[in-house]
Design a protein around this motif. Structure first.
Motif, short mmCIF file in Angstrom:
data_model
loop_
_atom_site.label_atom_id
_atom_site.label_comp_id
_atom_site.label_asym_id
_atom_site.label_seq_id
_atom_site.Cartn_x
_atom_site.Cartn_y
_atom_site.Cartn_z
N ILE A 190 -39.59 10.33 12.66
CA ILE A 190 -38.18 10.50 12.29
C ILE A 190 -37.42 9.20 12.51
O ILE A 190 -37.49 8.60 13.60
N ALA A 191 -36.69 8.79 11.47
CA ALA A 191 -35.81 7.62 11.61
C ALA A 191 -34.39 8.13 11.77
O ALA A 191 -33.87 8.85 10.92
N PHE B 251 -30.77 20.51 6.27
CA PHE B 251 -31.73 19.74 5.46
C PHE B 251 -31.31 19.74 3.99
O PHE B 251 -30.81 20.74 3.47
N GLY B 252 -31.56 18.60 3.34
CA GLY B 252 -31.21 18.47 1.93
C GLY B 252 -31.80 19.58 1.08
O GLY B 252 -31.17 20.05 0.14
N ASP B 253 -33.03 20.05 1.43
CA ASP B 253 -33.67 21.08 0.59
C ASP B 253 -33.10 22.47 0.81
O ASP B 253 -33.52 23.43 0.17
N GLU B 254 -32.16 22.62 1.73
CA GLU B 254 -31.51 23.94 1.89
C GLU B 254 -30.01 23.86 1.59
O GLU B 254 -29.26 24.77 1.91
N LEU B 255 -29.59 22.77 0.95
CA LEU B 255 -28.17 22.58 0.62
C LEU B 255 -28.02 22.26 -0.87
O LEU B 255 -28.98 21.91 -1.53
N ASP B 256 -26.78 22.36 -1.37
CA ASP B 256 -26.51 21.99 -2.76
C ASP B 256 -26.38 20.47 -2.84
O ASP B 256 -25.30 19.92 -2.64
N GLY C 118 -39.50 15.73 3.56
CA GLY C 118 -40.38 15.97 2.41
C GLY C 118 -40.07 14.99 1.29
O GLY C 118 -39.90 13.78 1.52
N GLU C 119 -39.98 15.54 0.07
CA GLU C 119 -39.70 14.67 -1.09
C GLU C 119 -38.30 14.07 -1.03
O GLU C 119 -38.01 13.08 -1.71
N GLY C 120 -37.44 14.66 -0.24
CA GLY C 120 -36.07 14.16 -0.10
C GLY C 120 -36.01 12.76 0.49
O GLY C 120 -35.05 12.02 0.25
N VAL C 121 -37.05 12.39 1.26
CA VAL C 121 -37.04 11.05 1.88
C VAL C 121 -37.10 9.98 0.79
O VAL C 121 -36.28 9.05 0.76
N ALA C 122 -38.08 10.11 -0.11
CA ALA C 122 -38.22 9.11 -1.19
C ALA C 122 -36.97 9.11 -2.08
O ALA C 122 -36.52 8.05 -2.52
N PRO D 223 -43.47 4.21 9.33
CA PRO D 223 -44.03 5.41 8.65
C PRO D 223 -43.03 6.58 8.72
O PRO D 223 -43.24 7.55 9.46
N ILE D 224 -41.98 6.48 7.91
CA ILE D 224 -40.87 7.45 8.02
C ILE D 224 -41.22 8.77 7.32
O ILE D 224 -41.54 8.79 6.13
N LYS D 225 -41.12 9.87 8.06
CA LYS D 225 -41.35 11.19 7.47
C LYS D 225 -40.04 11.95 7.28
O LYS D 225 -39.95 12.89 6.51
N MET D 226 -39.05 11.55 8.04
CA MET D 226 -37.75 12.24 7.95
C MET D 226 -36.64 11.24 8.26
O MET D 226 -36.83 10.35 9.09
N ILE D 227 -35.51 11.40 7.55
CA ILE D 227 -34.36 10.52 7.81
C ILE D 227 -33.24 11.39 8.36
O ILE D 227 -32.79 12.34 7.70
#
Ligand SMILES: Cc1cc2nc3c(=O)[nH]c(=O)nc-3n(C[C@H](O)[C@H](O)[C@H](O)COP(=O)(O)O)c2cc1C
Length: 399
Positions: A160-161, A178-183, A231-235, A217-221
């Motif tokens: 995590i960064a 998390f971005g994947d649970e928000l609009d 997840g894909e939200g990082v890229a 090696p960032i997995k989460m921001i």
């Protein structure tokens, strides 16, 4: 009782949502509010990463204590000293008198200036690691994003960064974090507005920070405002940030005008018409007298075309246009197709000096035909302004 939200194993979001402050930095509107994200690592040593605005301390403490109960907090990691993240220090040190503030040298100087020198502190340097138990934090300084003392704290076991203002967004967190649970439609637009208003001026430093972060090696921001990216939200977040910091533009245009009695507004309509006929569909038109400057700057940041029109006022430019030009200049927007035009009644010309001065700076592709209208645009003036719009469209589409 307000509860912490789980981010990862023994890492918690303990931030607060601010839905009452009308203006961020007392400047930028907050129609969707803003969050001050703070994170807690619950390990042999308990660490908070970034704080919140002091007036939200009650909610903050509830969330902290929902995890640690009566146990003390050992460290407060300060990635950035701006008071929206640090002013809770005043109360934190009363509840946790033995808390140690961990920050880089410049940050500790600023903390001393803001909150006095009685706090226990631990200075960390670029690349240094702080062990908490199963978790450890490695620090990467990212100067001038957007203050001199900024850094990223990288948690090694989770990837995590904690990036503080970098990757931040306006918009309070509506339930999820998390971005994947928000609009994300709203938050992406708010991230653009946050970037343009707060960080944009420092884009060169953002580019350097992105290069440095690429080695991790960032997995989460986990930023200090707005959604957490996983997840894909990082890229996606990195791509958006990279594009914004390179001033990547789309085939779009922003028209801003200053007008008292509608004549300059009519001129702006003609430029918009020309742009549309020329094939540019994404055109935003703003009345500088009433529009929100942060929306203008957000759209100018991503638009390849910019048209600035002003009526003449007391031998100068219309006052409401001044902050627009100042902000464009201050946040170093450049490399755009630019059109300028004005309207006047008795001076020698439309008194467009601030617009000319902007156009004279390097990087602008100025449309040579600067239309200056006497009182009310004639048919010929309107045709010329449509021509300016069409030429802008041609240049926008040619790039
Ligand atoms: C308070 C005020 C100050 C003005 N100052 C000037 C001026 O210094 N020089 C000039 O040529 N016209 C001046 N004008 C005239 C306007 O620039 C002109 O009428 C123009 O058409 C107004 O455009 P608008 O309809 O977009 O407001 C002034 C008008 C007002 C109301």
């Amino acid at each position: 009782m307000l509860k912490a939200i789980s981010v990862s194993d023994k890492i918690w979001w303990v931030g607060v949502n601010d839905r009452k402050t009308p203006l961020f930095e007392n400047l930028w509107s907050l129609p969707y509010g803003v969050s001050y994200n703070s994170y807690l690592i619950d390990d042999e040593k308990v660490a908070l990463i970034d704080g919140v605005k002091g007036e939200f301390f009650g909610e903050y403490l509830e969330r902290i204590q929902s995890i640690v109960g009566a146990r003390p907090v050992d460290y407060l990691i300060v990635n950035h000293v701006e008071p929206d993240h640090s002013s809770a220090i005043r109360m934190l040190r009363q509840v946790y008198p033995n808390i140690t503030v961990v920050a880089d040298k410049q940050a500790l100087t600023l903390i001393g200036q803001f909150y006095g020198t009685s706090l226990a502190t631990k200075e960390v340097k670029d690349g240094e690691t702080l062990e908490l138990g199963a978790h450890s934090l490695t620090f990467a300084t990212i100067p001038m994003v957007h203050w001199p003392e900024t850094m990223i704290s990288f948690e090694n076991s989770s990837g995590i960064a904690f990036t503080c203002d970098a990757f931040g967004s306006y918009g309070a967190l509506n339930g999820g974090i998390f971005g994947d649970e928000l609009d994300m439609h709203v938050y992406t637009s708010e991230a653009r507005r946050y970037y343009a208003t707060i960080v944009g001026r420092f884009s060169v430093n953002v580019q350097a920070a992105l290069k440095k972060a690429a080695a991790l090696p960032i997995k989460m921001i986990c930023p200090s405002h707005g959604p957490v990216h996983r997840g894909e939200g990082v890229a996606r977040a990195v791509k958006l940030y990279d594009g914004m910091s390179r001033q990547e533009t789309t085939q779009s245009a922003v028209i801003v005008y200053g007008s008292m009695y509608g004549n300059t507004a009519r001129m702006a309509e003609c430029v918009a018409d020309g742009l549309c006929r020329g094939g540019v569909a994404d055109v935003k038109v703003y009345d500088a007298g009433t529009a929100d400057l942060s929306w203008i700057i957000r759209d100018a940041w991503r638009s390849r075309g910019l048209a600035l029109l002003s009526c003449c006022y007391n031998m100068g430019m219309f006052p409401a246009m001044m902050p627009v030009v100042e902000k464009i200049d201050n946040c170093k927007i450049s490399g755009r197709v630019l059109a300028i035009a004005g309207c006047y009644s008795w001076s020698k010309g439309a008194e467009l000096k601030p617009l000319q001065a902007l156009a004279d700076k390097p990087g602008w592709d100025l449309i040579e035909n600067v239309v200056e209208v006497k009182s009310c645009p004639t048919e010929a003036d309107e045709a010329a302004l449509r021509g300016v719009g069409a030429e802008m469209a041609r240049r926008i589409r040619a790039e």
